[in-house]
Design a protein around this motif. Structure first.
Motif, PDB file in Angstrom:
ATOM      1  N   TRP A 106       5.489 -44.170 -33.757  1.00  0.00           N
ATOM      2  CA  TRP A 106       5.910 -42.899 -32.632  1.00  0.00           C
ATOM      3  C   TRP A 106       6.838 -42.987 -31.169  1.00  0.00           C
ATOM      4  CZ3 TRP A 106       3.479 -37.533 -32.391  1.00  0.00           C
ATOM      5  CH2 TRP A 106       4.050 -36.912 -31.256  1.00  0.00           C
TER       6      TRP A 106
ATOM      7  N   TYR B  27       8.716 -40.358 -37.046  1.00  0.00           N
ATOM      8  CA  TYR B  27       8.384 -39.116 -36.530  1.00  0.00           C
ATOM      9  C   TYR B  27       6.940 -38.349 -38.224  1.00  0.00           C
ATOM     10  CZ  TYR B  27      10.011 -39.118 -32.627  1.00  0.00           C
ATOM     11  OH  TYR B  27      10.096 -38.949 -30.679  1.00  0.00           O
TER      12      TYR B  27
ATOM     13  N   TYR C 135       2.580 -38.646 -37.743  1.00  0.00           N
ATOM     14  CA  TYR C 135       2.137 -37.852 -38.101  1.00  0.00           C
ATOM     15  C   TYR C 135       1.197 -38.025 -38.619  1.00  0.00           C
ATOM     16  CZ  TYR C 135       4.192 -34.853 -33.740  1.00  0.00           C
ATOM     17  OH  TYR C 135       4.316 -33.896 -32.802  1.00  0.00           O
TER      18      TYR C 135
ATOM     19  N   TRP D  59       6.598 -30.849 -35.466  1.00  0.00           N
ATOM     20  CA  TRP D  59       5.984 -31.422 -34.647  1.00  0.00           C
ATOM     21  C   TRP D  59       5.046 -30.706 -33.998  1.00  0.00           C
ATOM     22  CZ3 TRP D  59      11.555 -33.125 -31.831  1.00  0.00           C
ATOM     23  CH2 TRP D  59      11.996 -33.884 -32.574  1.00  0.00           C
ATOM     24  N   PRO D  60       5.508 -29.136 -34.124  1.00  0.00           N
ATOM     25  CA  PRO D  60       3.503 -28.567 -33.034  1.00  0.00           C
ATOM     26  C   PRO D  60       3.000 -28.358 -34.437  1.00  0.00           C
ATOM     27  CG  PRO D  60       6.158 -27.109 -32.836  1.00  0.00           C
ATOM     28  CD  PRO D  60       6.661 -28.438 -33.347  1.00  0.00           C
TER      29      PRO D  60
ATOM     30  N   ASP E 231       0.935 -31.056 -34.394  1.00  0.00           N
ATOM     31  CA  ASP E 231       0.263 -31.155 -32.641  1.00  0.00           C
ATOM     32  C   ASP E 231      -0.894 -30.436 -33.293  1.00  0.00           C
ATOM     33  OD1 ASP E 231       2.002 -32.847 -32.219  1.00  0.00           O
ATOM     34  OD2 ASP E 231       3.292 -31.161 -31.059  1.00  0.00           O
TER      35      ASP E 231
ATOM     36  N   LEU F 130      -5.526 -31.203 -32.368  1.00  0.00           N
ATOM     37  CA  LEU F 130      -5.792 -30.966 -31.959  1.00  0.00           C
ATOM     38  C   LEU F 130      -6.800 -30.392 -32.158  1.00  0.00           C
ATOM     39  CD1 LEU F 130      -5.986 -30.116 -28.702  1.00  0.00           C
ATOM     40  CD2 LEU F 130      -4.320 -27.988 -29.391  1.00  0.00           C
TER      41      LEU F 130
ATOM     42  N   PHE G  75      -3.931 -34.870 -27.861  1.00  0.00           N
ATOM     43  CA  PHE G  75      -3.496 -34.580 -27.913  1.00  0.00           C
ATOM     44  C   PHE G  75      -3.259 -32.688 -27.919  1.00  0.00           C
ATOM     45  CE2 PHE G  75      -5.850 -36.351 -31.821  1.00  0.00           C
ATOM     46  CZ  PHE G  75      -4.493 -37.835 -31.959  1.00  0.00           C
TER      47      PHE G  75
ATOM     48  N   PHE H 137       0.372 -33.639 -26.446  1.00  0.00           N
ATOM     49  CA  PHE H 137       2.322 -33.538 -27.254  1.00  0.00           C
ATOM     50  C   PHE H 137       1.776 -31.673 -27.849  1.00  0.00           C
ATOM     51  CE2 PHE H 137       0.145 -37.972 -29.641  1.00  0.00           C
ATOM     52  CZ  PHE H 137       0.557 -38.667 -28.626  1.00  0.00           C
ATOM     53  N   ALA H 138       0.885 -31.420 -28.012  1.00  0.00           N
ATOM     54  CA  ALA H 138       1.390 -29.873 -28.592  1.00  0.00           C
ATOM     55  C   ALA H 138       2.087 -29.101 -27.310  1.00  0.00           C
ATOM     56  CB  ALA H 138       0.241 -28.822 -28.829  1.00  0.00           C
TER      57      ALA H 138
ATOM     58  N   ASP I 123       5.637 -30.574 -27.368  1.00  0.00           N
ATOM     59  CA  ASP I 123       6.322 -30.381 -28.463  1.00  0.00           C
ATOM     60  C   ASP I 123       6.617 -28.831 -28.099  1.00  0.00           C
ATOM     61  OD1 ASP I 123       7.094 -33.235 -29.189  1.00  0.00           O
ATOM     62  OD2 ASP I 123       5.608 -32.937 -30.653  1.00  0.00           O
TER      63      ASP I 123
END
Length: 173
Positions: A27, A54, A58, A121-122, A125, A129, A152, A155-156, A159
């Motif tokens: 990352w 990325y 992930y 990405w989301p 995330d 989470l 996390f 991160f969410a 993003d």
């Protein structure tokens, strides 16, 4: 800190910390190479090395979290993985409907790869989470799971904010 945590443990725990550390290092490499790619609303119009990094990060983080779920629960790992996939699909449909549907239609096939990369990405995330909250809800959870779930969540939120700003830029808002 990750190297110290990895060095002090054995077996599954060492694999978990190793996967988590590898995911965060990849990352970081992706973040360091990201500069200059964000001139347009969704970055480059093709998949770049950073997008690939990325995705790899992930995948490493999801593997680490699945190992942690397996380590802290009994016989629900596969079901939890399927639940995480369902959450990813649900979040993806919502993001597509509210943010990206019109952008993809206007971008055409050339911009679709970059938009799908940003969309991933989301989704990841949300899955991370969810997996961290599953571990957090177990009785025999490790003491670091609260901080892991909070990270996390950060991160969410980051993003999600990025996606909102980029979609506003694409709409000219």
């Amino acid at each position: 800190c990750m190297a110290r945590a990895t060095a002090g443990v054995q077996g599954k725990e060492r694999l978990f910390w190793g996967l988590l550390a590898a995911g965060l290092v990849v990352w970081l490499v992706a973040d360091l190479g990201w500069r200059g790619l964000q001139e347009s609303a969704f970055g480059t119009q093709e998949v770049s090395n950073q997008h690939t990094a990325y995705l790899v990060s992930y995948l490493l983080l999801v593997c680490a979290m699945m190992l942690l779920v397996n380590w802290t629960t009994t016989r629900i790992t596969l079901l939890t993985f399927l639940d995480a996939l369902s959450i990813m699909l649900s979040v993806g449909v919502l993001i597509w409907y509210f943010f990206l549907g019109r952008i993809v239609a206007e971008a055409g096939p050339q911009g679709t790869w970059a938009i799908l990369a940003v969309l991933s990405w989301p989704l990841f995330d949300a899955a991370l989470l969810f997996l961290s909250l599953v571990v957090f809800s177990t009785a025999g959870r490790p003491p670091f799971t609260g901080l892991l779930a909070a990270s996390f969540l950060a991160f969410a939120l980051a993003d999600g904010w990025y996606l909102g700003v980029r979609s506003d830029d694409a709409y000219g808002l």
